[in-house]
Design an enzyme around this catalytic site. Structure first.
Site, short mmCIF file in Angstrom:
data_model
loop_
_atom_site.label_atom_id
_atom_site.label_comp_id
_atom_site.label_asym_id
_atom_site.label_seq_id
_atom_site.Cartn_x
_atom_site.Cartn_y
_atom_site.Cartn_z
N ALA A 53 0.78 -1.29 -0.10
CA ALA A 53 0.15 0.01 -0.14
C ALA A 53 0.77 1.34 -0.08
CB ALA A 53 -0.99 0.01 1.16
N GLY A 62 2.18 2.96 -5.69
CA GLY A 62 1.42 2.33 -6.81
C GLY A 62 -0.01 1.92 -6.90
N ILE A 63 -0.15 0.74 -7.52
CA ILE A 63 -1.62 0.33 -7.50
C ILE A 63 -2.13 -0.06 -6.05
CG2 ILE A 63 -2.73 -1.76 -8.14
CD1 ILE A 63 -0.81 -2.03 -10.45
N GLY A 64 -1.57 -0.68 -5.08
CA GLY A 64 -1.94 -0.77 -3.87
C GLY A 64 -2.29 0.36 -3.34
N TYR A 88 9.46 -12.97 -12.85
CA TYR A 88 8.27 -12.31 -12.47
C TYR A 88 7.10 -12.90 -13.13
CZ TYR A 88 4.94 -8.35 -12.51
OH TYR A 88 3.48 -7.86 -12.34
N1 LIG Z 1 2.63 -2.04 -12.83
C1 LIG Z 1 2.15 -2.85 -13.68
O1 LIG Z 1 1.94 -2.64 -14.77
C2 LIG Z 1 1.48 -4.10 -13.21
C3 LIG Z 1 0.83 -4.97 -14.14
C4 LIG Z 1 0.29 -6.12 -13.66
C5 LIG Z 1 0.49 -6.59 -12.52
N2 LIG Z 1 1.01 -5.50 -11.46
C6 LIG Z 1 1.04 -6.03 -10.17
O2 LIG Z 1 0.52 -5.17 -9.26
C7 LIG Z 1 1.25 -5.13 -8.01
C8 LIG Z 1 1.54 -3.86 -7.33
O3 LIG Z 1 2.71 -3.34 -8.40
P1 LIG Z 1 2.81 -1.87 -8.71
O4 LIG Z 1 2.94 -1.74 -10.12
O5 LIG Z 1 1.88 -0.94 -7.92
O6 LIG Z 1 4.32 -1.60 -8.30
P2 LIG Z 1 4.84 -0.60 -7.22
O7 LIG Z 1 4.65 0.73 -7.43
O8 LIG Z 1 6.35 -1.02 -7.17
O9 LIG Z 1 4.25 -1.27 -5.86
C9 LIG Z 1 4.74 -2.30 -5.09
C10 LIG Z 1 4.42 -2.41 -3.64
O10 LIG Z 1 4.79 -3.51 -3.06
C11 LIG Z 1 5.76 -3.35 -1.98
N3 LIG Z 1 6.80 -4.41 -1.71
C12 LIG Z 1 7.63 -4.91 -2.74
N4 LIG Z 1 8.32 -5.73 -2.37
C13 LIG Z 1 8.25 -5.70 -0.92
C14 LIG Z 1 8.54 -6.35 0.17
N5 LIG Z 1 9.83 -7.22 0.17
N6 LIG Z 1 8.25 -5.99 1.56
C15 LIG Z 1 7.26 -5.33 1.50
N7 LIG Z 1 6.48 -4.63 0.73
C16 LIG Z 1 7.17 -4.70 -0.60
C17 LIG Z 1 6.14 -1.89 -2.42
O11 LIG Z 1 6.97 -1.36 -1.45
P3 LIG Z 1 8.39 -0.55 -1.60
O12 LIG Z 1 8.01 0.79 -2.07
O13 LIG Z 1 8.99 -0.50 -0.11
O14 LIG Z 1 9.31 -1.38 -2.41
C18 LIG Z 1 5.06 -1.17 -2.85
O15 LIG Z 1 4.23 -0.83 -2.01
C19 LIG Z 1 2.25 -6.23 -8.18
O16 LIG Z 1 1.82 -7.48 -7.63
C20 LIG Z 1 2.50 -6.33 -9.44
O17 LIG Z 1 3.08 -7.54 -9.70
C21 LIG Z 1 1.66 -4.37 -12.00
#
Ligand SMILES: NC(=O)c1ccc[n+]([C@@H]2O[C@H](COP(=O)([O-])OP(=O)(O)OC[C@H]3O[C@@H](n4cnc5c(N)ncnc54)[C@H](OP(=O)(O)O)[C@@H]3O)[C@@H](O)[C@H]2O)c1
Length: 287
Positions: free
Chosen positions: A22, A25-27, A174
């Protein structure tokens, strides 16, 4: 790339929601919208400082502080995820929504101190650990579990999850994790059948987030150029919010993008899903 988002006609006052990933990004966007809809949202971030900063950022954007709580764990470390699961199970004997969303896209093969490949443990085992620990709380609320997955999925090899035999590649690692998310959700859906609790899977689309920030060289540049065509995190997070909250969502085991069901090529292989589920439980040390 934007389209108007239809409001979700629901008041989530009194509903308890947990969102991982959270802090960005998306969360982050999903947590904001769920809080705006009235839910009591627990944001899970990597550290206590990030959880506090996340709450401040959400409040600054219109969420009510009273409806937000912070939790933290490095989701790449199973010991921390287990401790988080225990705390959440205690604080949430009834849980209306669990959103497993945190994910990473590593730039190199990292084997953690616990002997697990980083994308596998963060993107898959952390989801499984929290679902395993919290599904009773979700059942108690006849609630909803949401997995954030992706259509960028494939390359699963249960005999080489940590890429010891195959050449490691960030995209493939991934993709493997995101294939597993879907297969495991279908396995959980069978376990939740008849309980009133559901599990559904979201594909947020290609979203302008920091997920690829560890990619280097030409691939890193291409990932940043992709921002030109990608949707906003708010738009990407909408399908999570809809799955978590909308009265339109009644079923379980669906894969959705833009609030619409999309196909999953791993849906029918129940044996493979069950083998993978059992393997993850074994990796989690669940008897
Ligand atoms: N972006 C896309 O195009 C896309 C497309 C399809 C699916 N998704 C999925 O959407 C989900 C969210 O990704 P996002 O795109 O929003 O990326 P993001 O902006 O990088 O957000 C990822 C979130 O996960 C947290 N996280 C990652 N590793 C962690 C760890 N070891 N411990 C605790 N928190 C951790 C991050 O915290 P930190 O900031 O502290 O790292 C951040 O809050 C993922 O499951 C991704 O696979 C994304």
């Amino acid at each position: 790339m934007s389209r108007p988002l239809q409001p979700i006609p629901v008041d989530l006052t009194g509903k308890r929601v947990v969102v991982t990933g959270a802090s960005a990004g998306i969360g982050h966007e999903a947590a904001l919208e769920l809080a705006r809809l009235g839910a009591d949202v627990t944001v899970v971030a990597r550290s206590a400082a990030k959880a506090a900063a996340t709450i401040d950022a959400l409040v600054a954007r219109g969420a009510a502080r009273v409806r937000l709580a912070g939790e933290h764990a490095d989701l790449g470390r199973l010991a921390e995820v287990r401790a988080l699961g225990d705390r959440l199970a205690t604080s949430h004997p009834r849980l209306d929504v669990l959103i497993n969303n945190a994910g990473c896209y590593p730039g190199q093969r990292v084997i953690t101190a616990e002997g697990l490949e980083e994308a596998w443990v963060t993107n898959v085992l952390a989801y499984e650990a929290l679902t395993t620990r919290l599904h009773d709380s979700v059942r108690a609320a006849r609630g909803r579990i949401v997995y954030t997955a992706s259509t960028m999925a494939g390359d699963l090899d249960v005999d080489d999850l940590d890429w010891a035999r195959r050449g490691w590649n960030g995209i493939k690692a991934y993709r493997q994790s995101k294939q597993a998310n879907r297969m495991l959700a279908w396995a959980w859906a069978r376990r939740l059948e008849g309980s009133g609790a559901t599990i559904n899977v979201a594909h947020p689309g290609g979203v302008r987030t920091n997920i690829a920030h560890r990619q280097r060289g030409l691939w890193g540049v291409l990932n940043r150029l992709a921002f030109l065509t990608q949707r906003s995190p708010r738009m990407g997070g909408d399908v999570l919010v809809w799955l978590a909250a909308s009265p339109e969502v009644v079923g379980s085991a669906g894969f959705y993008k833009d609030r619409l069901a999309i196909p999953c090529q791993w849906r029918d292989d129940v044996d493979a899903q069950e083998r993978l589920w059992a393997l993850c439980q074994q990796q989690l040390g669940v008897r």
